[in-house]
Design a protein around this motif. Structure first.
Motif, PDB file in Angstrom:
ATOM      1  N   VAL A  20     -45.422  90.204 -78.935  1.00  0.00           N
ATOM      2  CA  VAL A  20     -44.183  89.929 -79.672  1.00  0.00           C
ATOM      3  C   VAL A  20     -43.003  90.359 -78.808  1.00  0.00           C
ATOM      4  CG1 VAL A  20     -45.247  90.208 -81.932  1.00  0.00           C
ATOM      5  CG2 VAL A  20     -44.185  92.178 -80.823  1.00  0.00           C
ATOM      6  N   GLU A  21     -41.829  89.817 -79.126  1.00  0.00           N
ATOM      7  CA  GLU A  21     -40.640  90.164 -78.360  1.00  0.00           C
ATOM      8  C   GLU A  21     -40.247  91.614 -78.639  1.00  0.00           C
ATOM      9  OE1 GLU A  21     -36.081  88.595 -78.164  1.00  0.00           O
ATOM     10  OE2 GLU A  21     -37.663  87.104 -77.819  1.00  0.00           O
ATOM     11  N   SER A  22     -40.034  92.366 -77.588  1.00  0.00           N
ATOM     12  CA  SER A  22     -39.681  93.778 -77.705  1.00  0.00           C
ATOM     13  C   SER A  22     -38.519  94.090 -76.771  1.00  0.00           C
ATOM     14  CB  SER A  22     -40.878  94.671 -77.342  1.00  0.00           C
ATOM     15  OG  SER A  22     -42.006  94.347 -78.121  1.00  0.00           O
ATOM     16  N   PHE A  23     -37.741  95.081 -77.139  1.00  0.00           N
ATOM     17  CA  PHE A  23     -36.541  95.441 -76.376  1.00  0.00           C
ATOM     18  C   PHE A  23     -36.610  96.924 -76.033  1.00  0.00           C
ATOM     19  CE2 PHE A  23     -32.205  96.380 -75.360  1.00  0.00           C
ATOM     20  CZ  PHE A  23     -31.596  95.183 -75.005  1.00  0.00           C
ATOM     21  N   TYR A  24     -36.424  97.237 -74.734  1.00  0.00           N
ATOM     22  CA  TYR A  24     -36.513  98.617 -74.256  1.00  0.00           C
ATOM     23  C   TYR A  24     -35.229  99.014 -73.527  1.00  0.00           C
ATOM     24  CZ  TYR A  24     -41.596  98.930 -75.000  1.00  0.00           C
ATOM     25  OH  TYR A  24     -42.850  98.980 -75.554  1.00  0.00           O
ATOM     26  N   VAL A  25     -34.978 100.308 -73.512  1.00  0.00           N
ATOM     27  CA  VAL A  25     -33.929 100.889 -72.683  1.00  0.00           C
ATOM     28  C   VAL A  25     -34.580 101.852 -71.699  1.00  0.00           C
ATOM     29  CG1 VAL A  25     -31.917 102.409 -72.629  1.00  0.00           C
ATOM     30  CG2 VAL A  25     -32.136 100.703 -74.434  1.00  0.00           C
ATOM     31  N   LEU A  26     -34.266 101.685 -70.420  1.00  0.00           N
ATOM     32  CA  LEU A  26     -34.736 102.602 -69.381  1.00  0.00           C
ATOM     33  C   LEU A  26     -33.600 103.563 -69.068  1.00  0.00           C
ATOM     34  CD1 LEU A  26     -36.407 100.046 -66.913  1.00  0.00           C
ATOM     35  CD2 LEU A  26     -37.286 100.950 -69.072  1.00  0.00           C
ATOM     36  N   SER A  27     -33.805 104.846 -69.334  1.00  0.00           N
ATOM     37  CA  SER A  27     -32.788 105.870 -69.074  1.00  0.00           C
ATOM     38  C   SER A  27     -33.004 106.440 -67.674  1.00  0.00           C
ATOM     39  CB  SER A  27     -32.892 106.992 -70.109  1.00  0.00           C
ATOM     40  OG  SER A  27     -32.621 106.510 -71.400  1.00  0.00           O
ATOM     41  N   LEU A  28     -31.923 106.511 -66.888  1.00  0.00           N
ATOM     42  CA  LEU A  28     -32.011 106.952 -65.498  1.00  0.00           C
ATOM     43  C   LEU A  28     -31.154 108.197 -65.273  1.00  0.00           C
ATOM     44  CD1 LEU A  28     -31.515 103.462 -63.802  1.00  0.00           C
ATOM     45  CD2 LEU A  28     -33.669 104.515 -64.493  1.00  0.00           C
ATOM     46  N   ASN A  34     -36.770 108.209 -69.002  1.00  0.00           N
ATOM     47  CA  ASN A  34     -37.385 107.881 -70.285  1.00  0.00           C
ATOM     48  C   ASN A  34     -37.385 106.373 -70.489  1.00  0.00           C
ATOM     49  OD1 ASN A  34     -38.617 108.507 -72.713  1.00  0.00           O
ATOM     50  ND2 ASN A  34     -36.689 108.762 -73.823  1.00  0.00           N
ATOM     51  N   THR A  35     -38.393 105.884 -71.197  1.00  0.00           N
ATOM     52  CA  THR A  35     -38.472 104.478 -71.585  1.00  0.00           C
ATOM     53  C   THR A  35     -38.546 104.431 -73.099  1.00  0.00           C
ATOM     54  OG1 THR A  35     -39.644 103.898 -69.543  1.00  0.00           O
ATOM     55  CG2 THR A  35     -39.783 102.334 -71.362  1.00  0.00           C
ATOM     56  N   SER A  36     -37.528 103.875 -73.737  1.00  0.00           N
ATOM     57  CA  SER A  36     -37.426 103.899 -75.199  1.00  0.00           C
ATOM     58  C   SER A  36     -37.469 102.493 -75.772  1.00  0.00           C
ATOM     59  CB  SER A  36     -36.116 104.560 -75.630  1.00  0.00           C
ATOM     60  OG  SER A  36     -35.989 105.857 -75.094  1.00  0.00           O
ATOM     61  N   VAL A  37     -38.341 102.280 -76.749  1.00  0.00           N
ATOM     62  CA  VAL A  37     -38.379 100.986 -77.432  1.00  0.00           C
ATOM     63  C   VAL A  37     -37.290 100.974 -78.498  1.00  0.00           C
ATOM     64  CG1 VAL A  37     -40.167 101.756 -79.069  1.00  0.00           C
ATOM     65  CG2 VAL A  37     -39.817  99.304 -78.637  1.00  0.00           C
ATOM     66  N   ILE A  38     -36.476  99.929 -78.491  1.00  0.00           N
ATOM     67  CA  ILE A  38     -35.381  99.793 -79.442  1.00  0.00           C
ATOM     68  C   ILE A  38     -35.792  98.932 -80.626  1.00  0.00           C
ATOM     69  CG2 ILE A  38     -33.010  98.971 -79.762  1.00  0.00           C
ATOM     70  CD1 ILE A  38     -33.289 101.487 -78.029  1.00  0.00           C
ATOM     71  N   THR A  47     -25.993 108.670 -67.540  1.00  0.00           N
ATOM     72  CA  THR A  47     -24.781 107.932 -67.177  1.00  0.00           C
ATOM     73  C   THR A  47     -25.084 106.476 -66.847  1.00  0.00           C
ATOM     74  OG1 THR A  47     -25.004 108.652 -64.875  1.00  0.00           O
ATOM     75  CG2 THR A  47     -23.605 109.989 -66.321  1.00  0.00           C
ATOM     76  N   SER A  48     -26.372 106.127 -66.786  1.00  0.00           N
ATOM     77  CA  SER A  48     -26.725 104.724 -66.541  1.00  0.00           C
ATOM     78  C   SER A  48     -28.057 104.375 -67.188  1.00  0.00           C
ATOM     79  CB  SER A  48     -26.786 104.417 -65.037  1.00  0.00           C
ATOM     80  OG  SER A  48     -27.812 105.139 -64.411  1.00  0.00           O
ATOM     81  N   VAL A  49     -28.179 103.103 -67.585  1.00  0.00           N
ATOM     82  CA  VAL A  49     -29.403 102.602 -68.200  1.00  0.00           C
ATOM     83  C   VAL A  49     -29.694 101.202 -67.670  1.00  0.00           C
ATOM     84  CG1 VAL A  49     -29.088 103.934 -70.337  1.00  0.00           C
ATOM     85  CG2 VAL A  49     -28.232 101.557 -70.194  1.00  0.00           C
ATOM     86  N   ILE A  50     -30.926 100.778 -67.870  1.00  0.00           N
ATOM     87  CA  ILE A  50     -31.328  99.386 -67.626  1.00  0.00           C
ATOM     88  C   ILE A  50     -31.910  98.865 -68.934  1.00  0.00           C
ATOM     89  CG2 ILE A  50     -32.911  97.849 -66.401  1.00  0.00           C
ATOM     90  CD1 ILE A  50     -32.727  99.799 -64.017  1.00  0.00           C
ATOM     91  N   LEU A  51     -31.491  97.684 -69.341  1.00  0.00           N
ATOM     92  CA  LEU A  51     -32.027  97.030 -70.539  1.00  0.00           C
ATOM     93  C   LEU A  51     -33.133  96.076 -70.124  1.00  0.00           C
ATOM     94  CD1 LEU A  51     -28.583  95.962 -72.098  1.00  0.00           C
ATOM     95  CD2 LEU A  51     -29.758  98.170 -72.356  1.00  0.00           C
ATOM     96  N   THR A  52     -34.119  95.918 -70.968  1.00  0.00           N
ATOM     97  CA  THR A  52     -35.147  94.922 -70.664  1.00  0.00           C
ATOM     98  C   THR A  52     -35.813  94.456 -71.954  1.00  0.00           C
ATOM     99  OG1 THR A  52     -37.141  94.419 -69.351  1.00  0.00           O
ATOM    100  CG2 THR A  52     -36.979  96.647 -70.262  1.00  0.00           C
ATOM    101  N   HIS A  53     -36.098  93.159 -72.002  1.00  0.00           N
ATOM    102  CA  HIS A  53     -36.881  92.633 -73.118  1.00  0.00           C
ATOM    103  C   HIS A  53     -37.724  91.463 -72.604  1.00  0.00           C
ATOM    104  CE1 HIS A  53     -33.759  89.459 -73.479  1.00  0.00           C
ATOM    105  NE2 HIS A  53     -34.615  88.810 -74.252  1.00  0.00           N
ATOM    106  N   ASN A  54     -38.648  91.030 -73.423  1.00  0.00           N
ATOM    107  CA  ASN A  54     -39.587  89.991 -72.998  1.00  0.00           C
ATOM    108  C   ASN A  54     -39.450  88.732 -73.850  1.00  0.00           C
ATOM    109  OD1 ASN A  54     -40.642  91.310 -75.292  1.00  0.00           O
ATOM    110  ND2 ASN A  54     -42.718  90.665 -74.813  1.00  0.00           N
TER     111      ASN A  54
END
Length: 230
Positions: free
Chosen positions: A123-131, A139-143, A168-175
């Motif tokens: 299923v489609e999921s959305f994560y935030v990668l905290s740097l 950290n990798t957090s599922v939103i 102070t920075s993040v990367i967004l990712t979803h599938n």
């Protein structure tokens, strides 16, 4: 019985695998061998063929839920759980290759991490990668998790994660399960909203990676909305 045509067949299949891995195996042979661990006796070849005929591919078979497998295959729960476990186990394996302090400072590194992150997701999921300040993964957090083609994402949830992780920075990712890697209009809009929301608390969005299978789309590589890695 020694004269039975299938006598020693399982041992021969296992020996073939021990010598060369799955190279040279057809899909039904891979499945046949996997089923040995649910059916201690008998020929699993016909069962493997029937399963593939029912679902069309290993991909469709392994990504079916447990109740669907039991209903369509008329199989036991043990068999259904084993089949359903394969993509989840593969995802856990790929994610275990990355340590929490891996540095993600290019679109390529982010894309490769995201591809492994979504292995086994149906299923489609959305994560935030905290740097951290060195762009090492903290950290990798599922939103959110949604359906096969949609997940609800609220910028406030991303902001909450950034504050909690003190970054102070993040990367967004979803599938996009089974779809194109190209972002939709909704993907574009939510990216813009998140970027603007995080600006108020001094957090940069380095990239938004959209994953489809083993391919990915990087917003940073195309100069869209995000700050990029420079």
């Amino acid at each position: 019985m020694k004269n039975h045509p299938h006598h020693g067949h399982r041992e021969r299949v296992k020996e073939k695998y021990k010598k060369g891995g799955l190279e040279g195996f057809h899909d039904h042979e891979v499945l046949e061998m996997l089923l040995y661990y649910c059916y201690p006796r008998g020929d699993t070849n016909p069962k493997a063929h029937n399963m593939l005929n029912e679902f069309g591919s290993l991909h469709n078979l392994f990504e079916a839920d447990i109740d669907t497998l039991k209903e369509r295959l008329k199989c036991s729960e043990n068999v259904a759980v084993l089949l359903n476990l394969i993509p989840a186990l593969a995802g856990r394996y790929f994610r275990s290759k990355w340590n929490r302090k891996v540095q993600i400072n290019t679109a390529k590194a982010a894309g490769e991490y995201a591809i492994d992150l979504f292995v086994g997701h149906t299923v489609e999921s959305f994560y935030v990668l905290s740097l951290d300040s060195q762009r090492r993964l903290l950290n990798t957090s599922v939103i959110s998790k949604g359906t096969v083609d949609e997940s609800a994402v609220y910028p406030r949830e991303v902001i909450k994660v950034a504050i909690q992780d003190r970054v102070t920075s993040v990367i967004l990712t979803h599938n996009h399960p089974g779809g194109s890697m190209r972002p939709s209009r909704a993907d574009m809009e939510v990216t813009r909203q998140i970027v603007e929301g995080l600006q108020f608390i001094g957090v940069s969005v380095l990239d938004h990676i959209v994953v489809a299978g083993d391919t990915y789309y990087s917003f940073a590589a195309r100069g869209q909305f995000v700050s990029g890695y420079l």
